[in-house]
Design a protein around this motif. Structure first.
Motif, PDB file in Angstrom:
ATOM      1  N   GLN A 352       0.839  -1.202   0.171  1.00 49.55           N
ATOM      2  CA  GLN A 352      -0.087   0.052  -0.015  1.00 49.55           C
ATOM      3  C   GLN A 352       0.942   1.155  -0.110  1.00 49.55           C
ATOM      4  O   GLN A 352       1.909   1.167   0.476  1.00 49.55           O
ATOM      5  CB  GLN A 352      -0.951  -0.151   1.219  1.00 49.55           C
ATOM      6  N   TRP A 353       0.382   2.389  -0.608  1.00 49.97           N
ATOM      7  CA  TRP A 353       1.248   3.121  -0.598  1.00 49.97           C
ATOM      8  C   TRP A 353       0.399   4.663  -0.335  1.00 49.97           C
ATOM      9  O   TRP A 353      -0.870   4.905  -0.755  1.00 49.97           O
ATOM     10  CB  TRP A 353       1.994   3.598  -1.818  1.00 49.97           C
ATOM     11  N   TYR A 354       0.892   5.599   0.340  1.00 53.61           N
ATOM     12  CA  TYR A 354       0.229   7.054   0.424  1.00 53.61           C
ATOM     13  C   TYR A 354       1.065   8.265  -0.019  1.00 53.61           C
ATOM     14  O   TYR A 354       1.008   8.723  -0.932  1.00 53.61           O
ATOM     15  CB  TYR A 354      -0.010   7.077   1.998  1.00 53.61           C
ATOM     16  N   THR A 355       2.370   8.417   0.545  1.00 51.69           N
ATOM     17  CA  THR A 355       3.086   9.529   0.424  1.00 51.69           C
ATOM     18  C   THR A 355       3.636   9.408  -1.081  1.00 51.69           C
ATOM     19  O   THR A 355       3.852  10.485  -1.845  1.00 51.69           O
ATOM     20  CB  THR A 355       4.433   9.797   1.373  1.00 51.69           C
ATOM     21  N   GLY A 356       4.103   8.068  -1.448  1.00 45.36           N
ATOM     22  CA  GLY A 356       4.801   7.840  -2.661  1.00 45.36           C
ATOM     23  C   GLY A 356       3.637   8.138  -3.903  1.00 45.36           C
ATOM     24  O   GLY A 356       3.802   8.339  -4.827  1.00 45.36           O
ATOM     25  N   TYR A 357       2.486   7.610  -3.379  1.00 44.32           N
ATOM     26  CA  TYR A 357       1.321   7.780  -4.462  1.00 44.32           C
ATOM     27  C   TYR A 357       1.181   9.493  -4.660  1.00 44.32           C
ATOM     28  O   TYR A 357       0.989   9.731  -6.020  1.00 44.32           O
ATOM     29  CB  TYR A 357      -0.018   7.367  -3.982  1.00 44.32           C
ATOM     30  N   PHE A 358       1.364  10.181  -3.833  1.00 44.49           N
ATOM     31  CA  PHE A 358       1.091  11.521  -4.116  1.00 44.49           C
ATOM     32  C   PHE A 358       2.273  12.209  -5.083  1.00 44.49           C
ATOM     33  O   PHE A 358       1.925  13.062  -5.902  1.00 44.49           O
ATOM     34  CB  PHE A 358       0.810  12.386  -3.141  1.00 44.49           C
TER      35      PHE A 358
END
Ligand SMILES: Cc1cc2nc3c(=O)[nH]c(=O)nc-3n(C[C@H](O)[C@H](O)[C@H](O)COP(=O)(O)O)c2cc1C
Length: 390
Positions: A352-358
């Motif tokens: 899962q990704w958060y910061t890298g997605y943005f």
């Protein structure tokens, strides 16, 4: 034509490094308000083009077909929006929440609502949001209305209400799980690791299982896991600050009680350890945020710990006879195809990704997953082709 969130993300990418240089109090105020408005817009946006993940990347886990090994981490679409966005972008799955029994407004301090600060050159961010959400019931109802787009599975992240009496919090937690079961979600993630609310475990110095955690897991076992009318996997998400010595104990606890997976994990509060990874021009903002709000650190500094904890978990599981299917999920510092390849090599089932997605969305826009997949497929054909963004 570019969508509004794509245009905003791209222009903010050029502005961000300049904003980091503003007086920290002003920068945090601007970033916090901007983040909230942007994520609301993003969650409503529907890409005109639908991207299908390549078949080679699909995998079936717990009987569910995940379209690829990567999808959004919890907290991106807290209130159940954004499904059409990520399903059309080609994500492996979609995860809503974290939700709690009662709605939560989130934290305010020094006049800043839901504090957030990015450190773009360091590829990391701080947040002290405090689990804002509209509650299990509203989000479960929203999810129950969603028609699957190209088989993109739906997950829901839940937490016991912090600051609520334990007896009430436990009942609300499993009531929430039942609401999601009835809403037809494909998997549930139990968030045991938000550093921005009281009562969530995850200290790097703790090598004993938290008694509150054990009680919550046992309650979930008695009132949900043993009564599920269908195969509905429940994964538990811990902190990336988890002491490695705890990994076997956590896995023993979860497998004994019939949970289906573990996720390492959530944001970090070991600010001093990670300070070395903050570039000099961003240290002032970093120190201001961590001193005044604390909060959880996300992004690149978690890359090593997430991989190390998950590798440890996979290794421990491979030496044991586990009755049911139990999977390891990695979250923290995923930003490039080489991270997903490293996960695959370690036997990690999903990312899962958060910061890298943005970060990737700011230059690739709605092709954010497509770009990742192109590189993953190329790496399967020529394994040495991948470079990390170092
Ligand atoms: C603004 C923000 C809000 C978050 N909210 C949640 C949440 O509600 N529930 C949760 O389990 N994790 C939450 N997280 C943590 C992420 O899901 C993820 O575990 C963490 O950011 C590490 O992944 P990353 O390095 O890809 O960002 C949040 C992270 C950020 C940056």
């Amino acid at each position: 034509m570019k969508s509004l969130p794509e245009i905003i993300a791209r222009s903010e990418k050029t502005l961000r490094p300049l904003m980091v240089g503003l007086p920290p109090k002003i920068a945090v105020g601007l970033f916090s308000a901007g983040r909230k408005r942007f994520i609301e817009k993003l969650g409503q946006s529907i890409p005109s083009k639908t991207i299908l993940p390549p078949e080679e990347l699909a995998r079936t886990l717990w009987g569910i077909r995940f379209r690829s090994p990567i999808f959004n981490a919890a907290g991106m679409f807290k209130n159940g929006d954004g499904y059409a966005l990520v399903a059309r972008q080609g994500a492996g799955a979609y995860l809503a929440g974290t939700t709690t029994g009662s709605p939560r407004i989130g934290n305010t301090k020094h006049g800043v609502f839901q504090p957030f600060a990015p450190y773009p050159h360091s590829r990391t961010a701080s947040n002290w949001l405090g689990l804002p959400n509209v509650g299990h019931a509203t989000v479960a109802e929203r999810l129950s209305d969603i028609d699957r787009i190209n088989g993109c599975p739906i997950g829901a992240s839940v937490s016991a209400s912090p600051q609520e009496a334990e007896k009430v919090a436990l009942v609300e937690l499993t009531d929430g799980m039942w609401l999601y079961e009835k809403a037809g979600v494909d998997f549930i993630e139990l968030n045991e690791s938000c550093p921005n609310v009281p009562g969530h475990a995850g200290s790097a110095s703790t090598v004993m299982l938290d008694e509150n955690l054990i009680r919550r897991c046992e309650h979930v076992f008695h009132t949900f896991l043993t009564k599920r009318p269908r195969r509905l996997p429940v994964i538990v998400k811990f902190s990336n600050d988890t002491h490695p010595a705890l990994v076997p104990l956590l896995i023993d606890l979860l497998t004994t009680l019939g949970f289906d997976g573990v996720n390492f994990g959530n944001t970090s509060t070991t600010y001093q350890t990670h300070e070395a990874q903050i570039v000099p021009s961003e240290k002032k903002l970093y120190n201001y945020f961590t001193k005044n709000f604390g909060g959880g650190l996300s992004g690149k500094p978690l890359k090593e710990s997430s991989l190390a904890l998950c590798t440890l978990a996979c290794g421990y599981l491979s030496g044991r006879q586990v009755k049911d299917e139990f999977r390891v999920i990695r979250t923290g510092g995923i930003e490039s195809p080489s991270d997903v390849v490293a996960s695959e090599q370690a036997g990690i089932a999903l990312n899962q990704w958060y910061t890298g997605y943005f970060e990737n969305f700011s230059h690739d826009g709605n092709r954010v997953y497509q770009k990742m997949y192109d590189a993953l497929i190329a790496s399967m054909q020529a394994p040495t082709a991948l470079h990390s963004p170092e």
